[in-house]
Every structure is written in structure tokens, then in C-alpha cells.
Motif scaffolding. Sequence first.
Motif: not given
Length: 288
Positions: A281-288
Motif C-alpha cells: 500500500d505504501s507505493y500503490a500510488h505509483l501503480l495508478k
Amino acid sequence: MSPIIAVTGATGNIGGRVARLLSDKGTTLHLLARDPSALPDLPGATNVQGAEYANGPALQAALTGADTLLLVSAREAANRVHEHTTAIDAAVAAGVGRIVYTSFLGAAPDCTFTFGQDHWHTEQHLKATGVPFVVLRDSMYASGIPAMAGAGGVIQGPAGDGRVSVVALDDVAAVAAEVLVDPAHDGQVLDVTGPEAITFAEGAKILTDITGREVRYVEETEDEAYASRAHYNAPEFEVAGWVTSYTAIAAGELATVSDTVERITGRPAQTLVEFLRANPDSYAHLLK
């Protein structure tokens, strides 16, 4: 009768984790937060209102009956040192017998990181009370590396090739939970770090490898860093804290690697790779 441990910021990243760990140990707890309605319902916990650090009388009332206090440092503010010292004085007046304070790695009166200076002044006030204490000087959190990348996948700042020993929140909380129940550590100032010190370029490469999306570190000058953050229209003290967190790394002030996590918890501290793999979840924003 077991000691009662008060935990401030019990709805937050550190306080919440510590509260759950202590509850699992069967500890009697007083949980405090700015919003008491958001406090977790944990076995052995009593939800206590009045946790605003700046409100000394209310905080003193909330802490009455507690034996040990975890004082999680307040949110960055222009009057942060005053809030901390008010909270410490309230705890002493309430009869709290031990205080564990979450500080920052390299805290000093002249350290580069401006918020680190706030921590140092708080530490001095705590020591002057004469109450047994433990200071936990946490390094930058591992979760900060993906957060700094933002949705654009770029970490930018004036950190140069400096290194930082990022530490996982779970490791910080585990150390805090242990020292809260074990007075053998009283009087100590402990550096709480990860097992390695990395550059931001290395952190970007690790994020790239794990996410499959290119993440870059872009070096800025100090002037460029202030200019690129101007659009946030944040207070001057806050922007200075953001920028000097990078320049402190460039100056080598956050490269310390300690064995505190393993020595106190009995297990190794997490590397950045281990943290990221365990916390997608800590890097989920990078996968959007």
C-alpha cells in the motif's frame, strides 16, 4: 498491580502500533488522542479525553493515574517545542514516573534539519525534569521514500549522494513497546534506524525494481528546492523543514546505522526492500 502506560497519539502511525503491541502484552493502557472518538477499542485500554499537548491542565487530568508515558512528538508546528514542554510538565504534575519520547536522529541545537532542533530542545527540557526517561531518536521512516516519489515517480531535493538509514514504523513501535515496559533502558538516548543507509538514487532504484515503474531521483539545489515547493503556500517554517530534511542527508547527518532494533526486540530491523514487499500500500500510488 501492573503499571499503567499512557500512549499519546494512539490513533496515529506510531502510537496506534504501540498501543496494539502493549495491549497484546496484557498491559493496562490509557490511550490519548486529539480525537478520542477515533481511538481503537483494545483490551486493557481506557480511552481518555483531553490530549491536546498545549492544554496543560486538561492533559494533566487525562494522565493522572498513569505510571509511564509514551510522548509521541506532535505534528510540525511553529510552537511545537512549547507544546512538547507543556505536555512534559503536565505529565510530571500528574505524577507520571517515566517518560519515553520519540525524537529524531541527529537531534542537536545546530543540526541541519530544523525540526531536529525542536526535538533537541524538547529532550533538554525532559532531562531537566529529573523524571526517568528514554529518548528514541528515530531515523526517517521507510514509508517516506515512496511517499516522496509522489504520483509522478520522481524524488527531488538537495540530498546529493548523502545516505539515510530509513526505518520501518513497525520497528520503531516494537522498540518503543519494549522500553515502555522495561525500565532497564532509563536514562538512554537510543538511535532507532534501519540496518543500512541508502542514497535517494538507490531508494529510487529499489522502488523501480519492486514496482516495475521507473522512479527517479532528481537532484536540486537548495534554492531550487524552495522554489519548487512554493506552490504549496505552506508556512515558512514548514517549507524549511521539508528542504532541510534533504540537506541534512547531504550533510551526512542521517547516515547513522544502529543495532537498537535488533538488540531490544530480538529481531533484525527491516531493510527498505523488506518493508516495501511487506507494505504494498505504501507505493500503490505509483501503480495508478
